[in-house]
Scaffold this active site. Structure first.
Site, PDB file in Angstrom:
ATOM      1  N   PHE A 141      14.927 -28.195  -5.833  1.00 52.71           N
ATOM      2  CA  PHE A 141      15.296 -27.214  -4.815  1.00 52.71           C
ATOM      3  C   PHE A 141      14.005 -26.646  -4.249  1.00 52.71           C
ATOM      4  O   PHE A 141      13.292 -25.903  -4.917  1.00 52.71           O
ATOM      5  CB  PHE A 141      16.150 -26.079  -5.367  1.00 52.71           C
ATOM      6  N   ASP A 226       5.246 -26.632  -6.723  1.00 47.02           N
ATOM      7  CA  ASP A 226       6.050 -25.579  -6.122  1.00 47.02           C
ATOM      8  C   ASP A 226       6.298 -24.512  -7.192  1.00 47.02           C
ATOM      9  O   ASP A 226       7.196 -24.634  -8.015  1.00 47.02           O
ATOM     10  CB  ASP A 226       7.371 -26.168  -5.621  1.00 47.02           C
ATOM     11  N   LYS A 255       8.150 -15.800  -2.988  1.00 48.37           N
ATOM     12  CA  LYS A 255       8.967 -14.851  -3.740  1.00 48.37           C
ATOM     13  C   LYS A 255       8.180 -13.666  -4.275  1.00 48.37           C
ATOM     14  O   LYS A 255       7.938 -12.705  -3.562  1.00 48.37           O
ATOM     15  CB  LYS A 255       9.744 -15.575  -4.835  1.00 48.37           C
TER      16      LYS A 255
END
Length: 401
Positions: A141, A226, A255
């Protein structure tokens, strides 16, 4: 109709239904706790998918935000501003790299990393035009843009959004043999999550990340990590790659970099990689804006203390010890994770992950399900141990009911 019901009805009427939130409307937050519009308090066991690692309304982050709000918030990259150089310098040093390309969201950072890898492949590695390949892992994801869903294996993410962007090869996560076979002379990058978050907090086999690092060095391929969810303290280290002593060629961050205040993301790498860009080849109006840089600088300063990594380690031991006890009950089929982060697979007899999340909501704990049967546990790193214990007790209460 309650205030909660009225606000949810209004949202359903006037917003696209691309999310399926739990039936709660949050009004305020402090630390690891949230309060809804009815005045009921909830322990946050999701932390905005790790965007709120430092808790809600952390005083240092609020102060940094307020101070910058009173000065200037946006200049665009048409001009320099006085927070930009410090942010790029400090973030590069935190990562042990040389250059930073700041953008906004995690998905934008992944798109930027893909563009970076392709440009590097053509300019530096010498891959023939239009032939660059990026290898990714199944179950990944990395966001929901058109390019990113082109290499997703999630049918819900892909259905009805084609045609898809070419140039990607998908191999099973954790399989070094498949990875080795996939690398060719036209491969420019391997893009991986060190721990797959949305898939259910999937931790790869020991030695996998180190093996990927070795393979990419041998084949002159960029290793792009990531760390949008796994990085910046969540697993007990600044970066999840550190658990295997691995330093990738490229970090993709987001984030928690924005401190739960605003979206901040970045691609961080060496000058030999990010140096391939020339003016006009990539851009972002809000990327690296003064407010983002001010908040990001405070996040970096907080991470440099090591306090949050230590809390994730110590509290993570509590979390996983308690979850191991639950795992032996037969009410769950698997528990995975690292640091203050876990995925709990609920046994079919108990119900779906959504059902468990809704029952926990009734008990004052906020979690979110993924892939049907999995509940993710990721409280802010500032959570108190007694609150963490209480939240796990509520989970056990739902599972054993």
């Amino acid at each position: 109709m309650t205030t909660t019901e009225a606000l949810i009805a209004a949202a359903d009427l006037h917003s696209a239904h691309n999310y399926h939130p739990l039936p709660v409307v949050i009004a305020t937050g402090e630390g690891a706790w949230l309060t809804d519009v009815e005045g009921r308090r909830y322990l946050d066991f999701l932390a905005g998918y790790s965007a709120v690692n430092f808790g809600h309304g952390h005083p240092r982050l609020v102060a940094a935000t307020r101070a910058q709000l009173e000065r200037v918030t946006l200049t665009s990259r048409a001009f320099h501003h006085d927070r930009f150089a410090a942010f790029c310098t400090e973030l590069a040093e935190l990562c042990g790299m040389e250059m930073v390309l700041p953008v906004n969201t995690g998905a934008e950072a992944v798109e930027t990393a893909v563009k970076t890898a392709r440009k590097w492949g053509y300019r530096v590695k010498g891959v023939p035009a239009e032939m660059a390949k990026v290898v990714v892992a199944g179950g990944n994801f990395h966001g929901r843009t058109t390019t990113v869903i082109s290499f997703s294996t999630d049918p819900e993410a892909r259905a009805d959004f084609g045609p898809y962007t070419p140039g990607f090869e998908i191999v099973p996560y954790g399989d070094l043999t498949a990875m080795r076979a996939a690398l060719t002379e036209n491969t420019v990058a391997v893009l991986l999550e060190p721990i797959q978050g949305e898939s259910g907090v999937i931790v790869p086999p020991a030695g996998y990340l180190a093996g990927v690092r070795e393979l990419t060095r041998e084949r002159d391929v960029l290793f792009v990590a990531d760390e949008i969810q796994s990085g910046l303290g969540r697993t007990g280290r600044t970066f999840a790659c550190e658990h295997e002593g691995v330093v990738p060629d490229v970090y993709v961050l987001g984030k928690a970099l924005g401190g739960g205040v605003l979206p901040v993301s970045a691609v961080v790498s060496g000058a030999d990689v990010l140096g391939v860009f020339r003016p006009g080849e990539h851009g972002s109006t809000f990327g690296g804006n003064p407010l983002a840089c001010a908040v990001g600088l405070e996040v970096i300063a907080m991470l440099r203390t090591g306090e949050f990594q230590e809390r994730a380690t110590v509290l993570g031991e509590v979390l996983h010890r308690r979850l191991a006890e639950i795992a032996g009950s037969g009410r769950v089929t698997a528990v995975r994770g690292r640091g203050l982060w876990a995925g709990v697979d609920v046994a079919p007899a108990v119900g779906s992950g959504r059902a468990v999340s809704e029952r926990l909501l009734e008990r004052g704990v906020l979690v979110k399900d993924t892939h049907g049967s999995t509940v993710r546990v990721a409280p802010p790193l500032v959570v108190e141990e007694e609150d963490l214990e209480w939240g796990i007790e509520q989970l056990w209460g739902v599972l054993s009911a």
